[in-house]
Design a protein around this motif. Structure first.
Motif, short mmCIF file in Angstrom:
data_model
loop_
_atom_site.label_atom_id
_atom_site.label_comp_id
_atom_site.label_asym_id
_atom_site.label_seq_id
_atom_site.Cartn_x
_atom_site.Cartn_y
_atom_site.Cartn_z
N ASP A 129 0.51 -15.19 24.62
CA ASP A 129 -0.03 -13.82 24.63
C ASP A 129 -0.43 -13.33 26.01
O ASP A 129 -0.71 -12.15 26.20
CB ASP A 129 -1.19 -13.67 23.64
N THR A 130 -0.44 -14.22 27.00
CA THR A 130 -0.81 -13.82 28.35
C THR A 130 0.40 -13.67 29.28
O THR A 130 0.23 -13.42 30.48
CB THR A 130 -1.80 -14.84 28.95
N ILE A 131 1.61 -13.81 28.76
CA ILE A 131 2.81 -13.67 29.58
C ILE A 131 2.98 -12.21 29.99
O ILE A 131 2.90 -11.30 29.17
CB ILE A 131 4.07 -14.17 28.83
N LYS A 132 3.23 -12.02 31.28
CA LYS A 132 3.44 -10.68 31.85
C LYS A 132 4.68 -10.72 32.73
O LYS A 132 5.12 -11.77 33.15
CB LYS A 132 2.25 -10.26 32.71
N ARG A 133 5.19 -9.56 33.03
CA ARG A 133 6.23 -9.44 34.05
C ARG A 133 5.72 -8.48 35.10
O ARG A 133 5.16 -7.44 34.79
CB ARG A 133 7.56 -9.00 33.46
N LYS A 134 5.87 -8.87 36.37
CA LYS A 134 5.38 -8.06 37.48
C LYS A 134 6.51 -7.81 38.46
O LYS A 134 7.29 -8.71 38.77
CB LYS A 134 4.25 -8.78 38.23
N LYS A 135 6.54 -6.60 38.96
CA LYS A 135 7.46 -6.25 40.05
C LYS A 135 6.67 -6.38 41.34
O LYS A 135 5.61 -5.78 41.49
CB LYS A 135 7.99 -4.83 39.86
N GLY A 144 5.47 -14.71 33.77
CA GLY A 144 4.62 -15.83 33.38
C GLY A 144 3.20 -15.36 33.16
O GLY A 144 2.94 -14.16 33.11
N ASP A 145 2.28 -16.30 33.09
CA ASP A 145 0.88 -15.90 32.93
C ASP A 145 0.14 -15.94 34.27
O ASP A 145 -1.02 -15.58 34.34
CB ASP A 145 0.17 -16.74 31.87
N PHE A 146 0.80 -16.40 35.32
CA PHE A 146 0.29 -16.41 36.68
C PHE A 146 -0.93 -17.32 36.86
O PHE A 146 -1.65 -17.21 37.84
CB PHE A 146 -0.02 -14.99 37.17
N GLU A 147 -1.17 -18.22 35.90
CA GLU A 147 -2.35 -19.09 35.98
C GLU A 147 -2.08 -20.54 35.63
O GLU A 147 -2.61 -21.43 36.28
CB GLU A 147 -3.45 -18.57 35.03
N THR A 148 -1.29 -20.81 34.60
CA THR A 148 -1.19 -22.18 34.08
C THR A 148 -0.07 -22.96 34.76
O THR A 148 1.07 -22.95 34.34
CB THR A 148 -0.99 -22.18 32.56
N ASP A 149 -0.45 -23.66 35.80
CA ASP A 149 0.45 -24.49 36.59
C ASP A 149 0.92 -25.68 35.74
O ASP A 149 0.13 -26.29 35.02
CB ASP A 149 -0.32 -24.98 37.81
N ILE A 150 2.19 -26.01 35.85
CA ILE A 150 2.72 -27.13 35.06
C ILE A 150 2.22 -28.48 35.57
O ILE A 150 2.33 -29.48 34.87
CB ILE A 150 4.26 -27.12 34.97
N ASP A 151 1.66 -28.53 36.77
CA ASP A 151 1.07 -29.77 37.27
C ASP A 151 -0.22 -30.10 36.53
O ASP A 151 -0.63 -31.26 36.46
CB ASP A 151 0.78 -29.69 38.77
N LYS A 152 -0.87 -29.08 35.98
CA LYS A 152 -2.17 -29.27 35.33
C LYS A 152 -2.14 -28.97 33.84
O LYS A 152 -3.14 -29.18 33.16
CB LYS A 152 -3.21 -28.38 36.00
N ASN A 153 -1.04 -28.44 33.34
CA ASN A 153 -0.93 -28.06 31.93
C ASN A 153 0.37 -28.58 31.34
O ASN A 153 1.41 -28.52 31.98
CB ASN A 153 -0.95 -26.53 31.79
N LYS A 154 0.30 -29.04 30.11
CA LYS A 154 1.50 -29.48 29.40
C LYS A 154 2.44 -28.29 29.19
O LYS A 154 1.99 -27.15 29.07
CB LYS A 154 1.09 -30.07 28.05
N THR A 155 3.73 -28.56 29.14
CA THR A 155 4.69 -27.50 28.84
C THR A 155 5.13 -27.60 27.39
O THR A 155 5.26 -28.69 26.84
CB THR A 155 5.93 -27.61 29.76
#
Length: 180
Positions: A129-135, A144-155
């Motif tokens: 629900d936090t996925i956005k698209r930005k130009k 993406g959500d611009f916050e949840t890095d895959i190094d720190k969060n499961k995919t």
């Protein structure tokens, strides 16, 4: 319009799958990595393909969707010395790297060449629900959500695919592929 994909993992393999399923019959992509068991939860690969090169295997899997399609692929580790040449004829390039430094390198090398770049940022975690698209400027789009890095969060497959779907939508929109 030629579409390139830098990286054939979770984002790259799924964007490619979505594009071929919409009728796009030519893609250019590369990756140096091999398929691992941990990739199977979110990437367009199968158990019997573990240990194979992602780019070569992606081409084979995409041909199972459309046997008449053509895929220009290479087993390649992209760096600032080869990325511009590899994607020189591409109009749109999907950035599908895991590492931030590779994302930055692609943008720095290709944005001055007037390529449309569609990138991902924040695909970890399960929430969609936090996925956005930005130009960002004239030719850079980030999903993406611009916050949840895959190094720190499961995919999770559903979130990776949600981001990949929006990225494919941007390709269709910016490339003029959709029907009006």
């Amino acid at each position: 319009m030629i579409i390139g994909i830098a990286g054939c993992g979770g984002i790259g393999s799924n964007v490619a799958c979505h594009l071929v399923r919409t009728g796009i019959t030519y893609l250019k992509f590369g990756d140096f990595d091999k398929i691992e068991p941990s990739n199977l939860n979110r990437q367009f690969f199968f158990e019997n393909q573990v240990g194979l090169f992602k780019s070569e295997t992606l081409a084979k899997n995409l041909n199972l969707i459309n046997s008449k399609a053509k895929f220009d692929y290479k087993i390649i580790k992209f760096d600032k010395n080869n990325i511009a040449n590899f994607f020189k004829e591409c109009d749109i390039v999907i950035e599908a790297f895991d590492k931030k430094e590779n994302k930055v390198m692609l943008i720095e090398e290709l944005l001055p060449l007037n390529k449309i770049i569609i990138s991902a940022s924040g695909i970890g975690n399960f929430k969609t629900d936090t996925i956005k698209r930005k130009k960002m400027g004239k030719n850079l789009f980030i999903v993406g959500d611009f916050e949840t890095d895959i190094d720190k969060n499961k995919t999770y497959s559903h979130k990776v695919n949600a981001v990949a779907s929006i990225m494919a939508e941007l390709v269709l929109e910016k490339g003029g592929y959709y029907e009006k």
